[in-house]
Design a protein around this motif. Structure first.
Motif, short mmCIF file in Angstrom:
data_model
loop_
_atom_site.label_atom_id
_atom_site.label_comp_id
_atom_site.label_asym_id
_atom_site.label_seq_id
_atom_site.Cartn_x
_atom_site.Cartn_y
_atom_site.Cartn_z
N VAL A 1 7.13 6.73 -6.83
CA VAL A 1 5.71 6.39 -6.70
C VAL A 1 5.21 5.72 -7.98
O VAL A 1 4.50 4.71 -7.92
CB VAL A 1 4.87 7.64 -6.36
N LEU A 2 5.58 6.26 -9.13
CA LEU A 2 5.16 5.66 -10.39
C LEU A 2 5.71 4.24 -10.53
O LEU A 2 5.01 3.35 -11.04
CB LEU A 2 5.60 6.53 -11.57
N LYS B 1 0.83 -1.20 0.00
CA LYS B 1 0.00 0.00 0.00
C LYS B 1 0.87 1.25 0.00
O LYS B 1 1.96 1.26 0.56
CB LYS B 1 -0.88 0.05 1.25
N ILE B 2 0.35 2.29 -0.63
CA ILE B 2 0.93 3.62 -0.51
C ILE B 2 0.03 4.34 0.47
O ILE B 2 -1.16 4.50 0.22
CB ILE B 2 0.95 4.35 -1.87
N ARG B 3 0.56 4.72 1.61
CA ARG B 3 -0.27 5.31 2.66
C ARG B 3 0.49 6.35 3.46
O ARG B 3 1.65 6.62 3.19
CB ARG B 3 -0.83 4.22 3.56
N ILE C 1 8.51 -0.03 3.89
CA ILE C 1 9.46 -0.47 2.88
C ILE C 1 10.29 0.72 2.40
O ILE C 1 11.51 0.63 2.28
CB ILE C 1 8.71 -1.13 1.70
N GLU C 2 9.59 1.83 2.14
CA GLU C 2 10.28 3.03 1.63
C GLU C 2 9.46 4.28 1.92
O GLU C 2 8.24 4.24 1.85
CB GLU C 2 10.47 2.88 0.11
N GLU C 3 10.14 5.37 2.23
CA GLU C 3 9.49 6.67 2.39
C GLU C 3 9.65 7.43 1.08
O GLU C 3 10.77 7.60 0.60
CB GLU C 3 10.11 7.45 3.54
N VAL C 4 8.53 7.88 0.51
CA VAL C 4 8.59 8.52 -0.80
C VAL C 4 8.17 9.99 -0.79
O VAL C 4 8.16 10.63 -1.83
CB VAL C 4 7.74 7.75 -1.84
N ILE D 1 5.60 3.57 1.46
CA ILE D 1 5.24 2.30 0.85
C ILE D 1 5.37 1.28 1.96
O ILE D 1 6.43 1.15 2.57
CB ILE D 1 6.20 1.93 -0.30
N ALA D 2 4.27 0.54 2.25
CA ALA D 2 4.30 -0.40 3.36
C ALA D 2 3.45 -1.63 3.03
O ALA D 2 2.53 -1.56 2.21
CB ALA D 2 3.77 0.26 4.63
N ASP D 3 3.78 -2.72 3.69
CA ASP D 3 2.96 -3.92 3.60
C ASP D 3 1.61 -3.60 4.25
O ASP D 3 1.56 -2.93 5.28
CB ASP D 3 3.66 -5.06 4.35
#
Length: 88
Positions: free
Chosen positions: A56-57, A4-6, A34-37, A22-24
């Motif tokens: 993000v893309l 998920k992007i949250r 997973i990653e900070e965007v 980006i996280a499970d």
């Protein structure tokens, strides 16, 4: 694994500040990511939004699903339109 992007909330009480991550989907809201965007500061006038578009893309192309709030921020930044355009 569903990705998920949250939003991840940081900041003190009454003064929220969010990171776009980006996280499970099974992890806690403020848990491991997973990653900070990017970030979002709703307290600034106007609201301060900064998102790394290329990351993000890439995650969207891999199948990551944004939450409703995250999707609204992506639309505001114009990233969602680029993703939808590339999908056609």
């Amino acid at each position: 694994m569903a990705v998920k992007i949250r939003m991840k909330r940081i900041g003190k009480k009454g003064q929220p500040y969010y990171r776009v991550v980006i996280a499970d989907s099974r992890t806690k809201r403020d848990g491991r990511v997973i990653e900070e965007v990017g970030y979002y500061n709703p307290n600034a006038q106007p609201a301060d939004v900064s998102i790394r578009e290329e990351r993000v893309l890439e995650w969207l192309s891999k199948g990551a699903q944004p939450t409703v709030i995250a999707r609204n921020l992506l639309k505001k930044c114009g990233i969602w339109a680029k993703f939808a355009e590339g999908k056609k």
